[in-house]
Write a protein that holds these residues in place. Structure first.
Motif, short mmCIF file in Angstrom:
data_model
loop_
_atom_site.label_atom_id
_atom_site.label_comp_id
_atom_site.label_asym_id
_atom_site.label_seq_id
_atom_site.Cartn_x
_atom_site.Cartn_y
_atom_site.Cartn_z
N VAL A 193 12.15 6.88 -2.90
CA VAL A 193 11.47 5.64 -3.27
C VAL A 193 12.14 4.46 -2.54
CG1 VAL A 193 12.86 5.44 -5.37
CG2 VAL A 193 10.75 4.17 -5.22
N CYS A 194 11.33 3.52 -2.04
CA CYS A 194 11.92 2.41 -1.28
C CYS A 194 12.40 1.31 -2.24
CB CYS A 194 10.96 1.87 -0.24
SG CYS A 194 9.77 0.71 -0.88
N GLU A 195 13.21 0.42 -1.73
CA GLU A 195 13.81 -0.60 -2.59
C GLU A 195 12.75 -1.47 -3.26
OE1 GLU A 195 17.81 -1.62 -0.19
OE2 GLU A 195 17.22 -3.06 -1.73
N ASP A 196 11.72 -1.84 -2.48
CA ASP A 196 10.71 -2.73 -3.04
C ASP A 196 9.92 -2.05 -4.16
OD1 ASP A 196 9.24 -5.28 -2.90
OD2 ASP A 196 7.58 -3.92 -2.49
N CYS A 197 9.52 -0.79 -3.93
CA CYS A 197 8.76 -0.08 -4.97
C CYS A 197 9.62 0.10 -6.22
CB CYS A 197 8.28 1.27 -4.45
SG CYS A 197 6.97 1.13 -3.24
N HIS A 198 10.92 0.28 -6.02
CA HIS A 198 11.84 0.43 -7.14
C HIS A 198 11.86 -0.85 -7.98
CE1 HIS A 198 15.73 1.40 -9.13
NE2 HIS A 198 15.31 2.64 -8.99
N GLN A 213 0.82 -1.22 0.00
CA GLN A 213 0.00 0.00 0.00
C GLN A 213 0.85 1.27 0.00
OE1 GLN A 213 -2.93 -0.22 3.05
NE2 GLN A 213 -3.84 -2.07 2.20
N HIS A 214 2.11 1.13 -0.35
CA HIS A 214 2.95 2.33 -0.47
C HIS A 214 2.32 3.25 -1.51
CE1 HIS A 214 7.10 1.31 1.34
NE2 HIS A 214 6.14 1.29 2.21
N SER A 215 2.42 4.56 -1.22
CA SER A 215 1.70 5.52 -2.05
C SER A 215 2.09 5.43 -3.53
CB SER A 215 1.94 6.92 -1.53
OG SER A 215 3.30 7.25 -1.62
N GLU A 216 3.38 5.14 -3.82
CA GLU A 216 3.78 5.11 -5.24
C GLU A 216 3.15 3.92 -5.96
OE1 GLU A 216 5.65 4.78 -2.52
OE2 GLU A 216 7.73 4.29 -3.01
N LYS A 217 2.94 2.79 -5.20
CA LYS A 217 2.30 1.64 -5.83
C LYS A 217 0.83 1.94 -6.12
CE LYS A 217 5.15 -2.16 -4.16
NZ LYS A 217 5.62 -1.94 -2.79
N LEU A 218 0.17 2.64 -5.17
CA LEU A 218 -1.24 3.01 -5.39
C LEU A 218 -1.34 3.89 -6.63
CD1 LEU A 218 -2.29 3.93 -1.71
CD2 LEU A 218 -2.76 1.80 -2.92
ZN ZN Z 1 7.75 1.62 -1.40
#
Ligand code: ZN
Ligand code: ZN
Length: 621
Positions: free
Chosen positions: A580-585, A552-557
């Motif tokens: 940006v976090c590693e996972d979203c990247h 639910q990180h904002s960039e994924k939404l």
């Molecule tokens: Zn993230």
């Protein structure tokens, strides 16, 4: 050229002198006319002397010491003359002398008029002299100017600009007939004190709004970081029948740059071209900056190319260099740095911050070191703590940790949290957990309000497997009441900016978005063997919770929203307020490949261009 016939009749000498004074446009001419006036004994004639004094105090070409000499030569200056000299001092580098002259005026028993106070109050404003302003306020009432809106607005302006909103409000409420200027001053003074909500309230109460009131509120909102609100006010302003002026447009372009709202930025550009708005230095620079920050390099280059050479000052060149820096285009940034100098523009210290940042993001270590050296040896600029910060970042990212530490030791100033933060980041990237945890512990002490410091330290402990220490750091942060700013990402679709907060549930399309995210996760797992990396997350969550929180990180939404609401193949542009976090990247890279979508993401630090499973930052951010 400026000769008076000494033998002409007095009347005609007077008329000629007045005509010469009226056509005078510089001090040299003025001094010649003054010499003639002394010769023809007209220098003390009240009307001519007044005109002479007004010209000597002119903001365009006046000469204050000369004006003072002319003033001293007048036997009994009248109110107008006193006002002229007081005004000149209130606008000068020594506004306190206006008070001294005012005292002399009082002791000469010359009567006031309604202009005297605004000039004195201008001096108060320039000196932030609240005490003097309060005394003048008393005099305004005592001498019967308590209903003069001109004097009262000047007082209001001082209170508002000195940040004394209490006095400003009291005065405002007691002004018998407020004009549009009084209202605008109130909006401007509230906004300047950071109270945007009250300013908005005053604005709504305003019976008659003009362009200045709309513009004040829009600029204030942008300065206060409320860019979405500023943009929506822009539409309201036009619906109310007002045209945008240059100041509003420059502010709104900054709002678009902050939000990465390319569509609105383009619309404003279109507005500028179609409404004959002058593309001056400020608007030119704001346009270039907007396109750069919205990730449209081509358009930024085009706008830059169309600027006239006298509009291309050091700021717009620096904006371009910084633009290349945040897009990771280090070589281009260096080329532009050289090109700027070939065109005769000398870099300033902000330019160096931009170009050193460019070297850092692109891993150009040798070039960065050379530039840093050249600041003192070639450009006579003393590196500031920001420049040292760039260098620590540059060396640290490249794995030259010892060299970075040496540089910190040699710095002429005390390293601040930013410098230590840069070194800590380098320790994290290059897995030097021992030094990292030492710096982290120091940072938590010196920068104890900054949530990021606790998270960095906890993350380092966790990476070393020191779970107990990591949990302690987290607890300390909680106990001190330090909160983490919520992650916020925005995306513009069909001209509307949509903002998403991490874990947000109340967006009208939230169900669809969650479904999409679920489908994405399944597809990434199936096609790419993707497993969410949860190591960036806080540690007091169970693994399953971590996965949900991560999803639910904002960039994924925002990306999921973009996939649902834009045509296949269209580039998705997302702006995030944090790094940006590693996972979203990882996820953004995979989506760019599997869904064949370019994704351009701007985080707090830089741009990431995701395409075909890769990122322009080469995983180095
Ligand atoms: Zn993230
Ligand atoms: Zn990246």
């Amino acid at each position: 050229m400026f000769t008076l016939k000494a033998d002409s009749p007095l009347q005609s000498t007077w008329a000629q002198t007045m005509s010469l004074l009226e056509n005078c446009s510089n001090m040299k001419q003025l001094k010649e006319i003054h010499a003639q006036m002394i010769k023809t004994e007209t220098a003390t004639e009240p009307k001519l002397a007044t005109k002479l004094l007004t010209l000597c105090t002119s903001p365009h070409f006046g000469d204050l010491p000369y004006a003072q000499r002319v003033f001293n030569g007048i036997t009994r200056p009248n109110t107008f003359m006193w006002n002229a000299i007081i005004r000149a001092y209130s606008n000068s580098k020594e506004p306190e002398l206006a008070f001294l002259l005012y005292q002399q005026m009082l002791s000469s028993s010359v009567p006031h008029n309604s202009y005297t106070f605004p000039f004195l109050l201008k001096a108060c404003r320039n000196l932030s002299a609240m005490g003097e302003a309060l005394q003048i306020h008393g005099l305004v009432i005592k001498l019967g100017f308590g209903s003069d809106v001109f004097a009262l607005n000047a007082l209001l302006h001082v209170y508002a600009l000195c940040g004394d909103i209490y006095y400003a409000r009291q005065l405002f409420d007691n002004i018998p007939v407020r004009d549009v200027v009084s209202w605008n001053i109130m909006i401007d003074g509230y906004i300047k004190s950071g109270d945007v909500k009250t300013a908005y309230g005053v604005f709504l109460d305003m019976p008659l709004k003009n362009v200045v009131s709309w513009t004040s509120l829009i600029s204030g909102l942008v300065e206060a970081g409320q860019s979405v609100e500023a943009l929506s006010l822009c539409y309201e302003m036009q619906n109310a029948g007002f045209e945008l002026d240059g100041i509003a447009i420059a502010s709104l372009l900054t709002a678009c740059a902050n939000l990465g709202a390319l569509d609105q930025g383009r619309w404003l550009h279109f507005y500028v071209l179609n409404n004959g708005v002058d593309v001056d230095r400020v608007i030119g620079c704001a346009l270039v900056n907007m396109y750069l920050k919205c990730g449209d390099m081509e358009e930024a280059l085009r706008v830059f190319g169309k600027l006239k050479s006298d509009q291309k000052d050091v700021y717009v060149w620096t904006a371009m260099i910084d633009g290349f820096a945040i897009h990771g285009l280090g070589v281009e940034a260096l080329e532009w740095f050289n090109r700027m100098q070939r065109e005769g523009i000398r870099p300033n210290s902000i330019t160096f911050t931009a170009v050193l940042r460019a070297c850092s993001y692109a891993g150009l270590v040798g070039e960065g070191k050379e530039l840093f050296e050249s600041m003192t040896s070639l450009y006579n600029l003393i590196p500031s703590i920001e420049h040292y910060g760039c260098m620590v970042d540059l060396l640290g990212r490249a794995g030259l940790l010892d060299e970075a530490k040496e540089l910190i030791k040699k710095m002429p100033m005390k390293p601040n949290a930013v410098i230590w933060g840069a070194l800590l980041k380098a320790c994290w990237i290059h897995r030097d957990f021992l030094v990292g945890s030492q710096i982290g512990a120091h940072l938590v002490e010196v920068d104890s309000d900054h949530s990021g410091r606790y998270i960095q330290l906890a993350t380092i402990f966790a990476a070393e497997g020191k779970w107990k220490e990591a949990a302690e750091v987290r607890l300390k942060m909680k106990n001190l009441g330090v909160s983490i700013p919520p992650g916020k990402s925005s995306i513009t679709v069909n001209g509307v900016v949509h903002e998403f907060l991490a874990g947000q549930q109340d967006h009208p399309q939230m169900e669809k978005i969650h479904l999409k995210l679920k489908q994405i996760a399944e597809r990434l797992r199936r096609d790419e063997g993707y497993e969410p990396s949860t190591k960036d997350l806080l540690l007091d969550l169970e693994n399953e919770e971590k996965e949900t929180a991560m999803a639910q990180h904002s960039e994924k939404l925002a990306i999921a929203f973009g996939l649902i609401n834009t045509k296949p193949g269209m580039t998705i542009r997302v702006i995030k307020n944090l790094r940006v976090c590693e996972d979203c990247h990882v996820v953004a890279k995979l989506i760019s490949q599997i869904y064949c979508r370019g994704i351009i993401m701007r985080d707090r630090v830089r741009f990431h261009h995701f395409r075909n499973g890769n990122c322009s930052c080469k995983d180095y951010w």
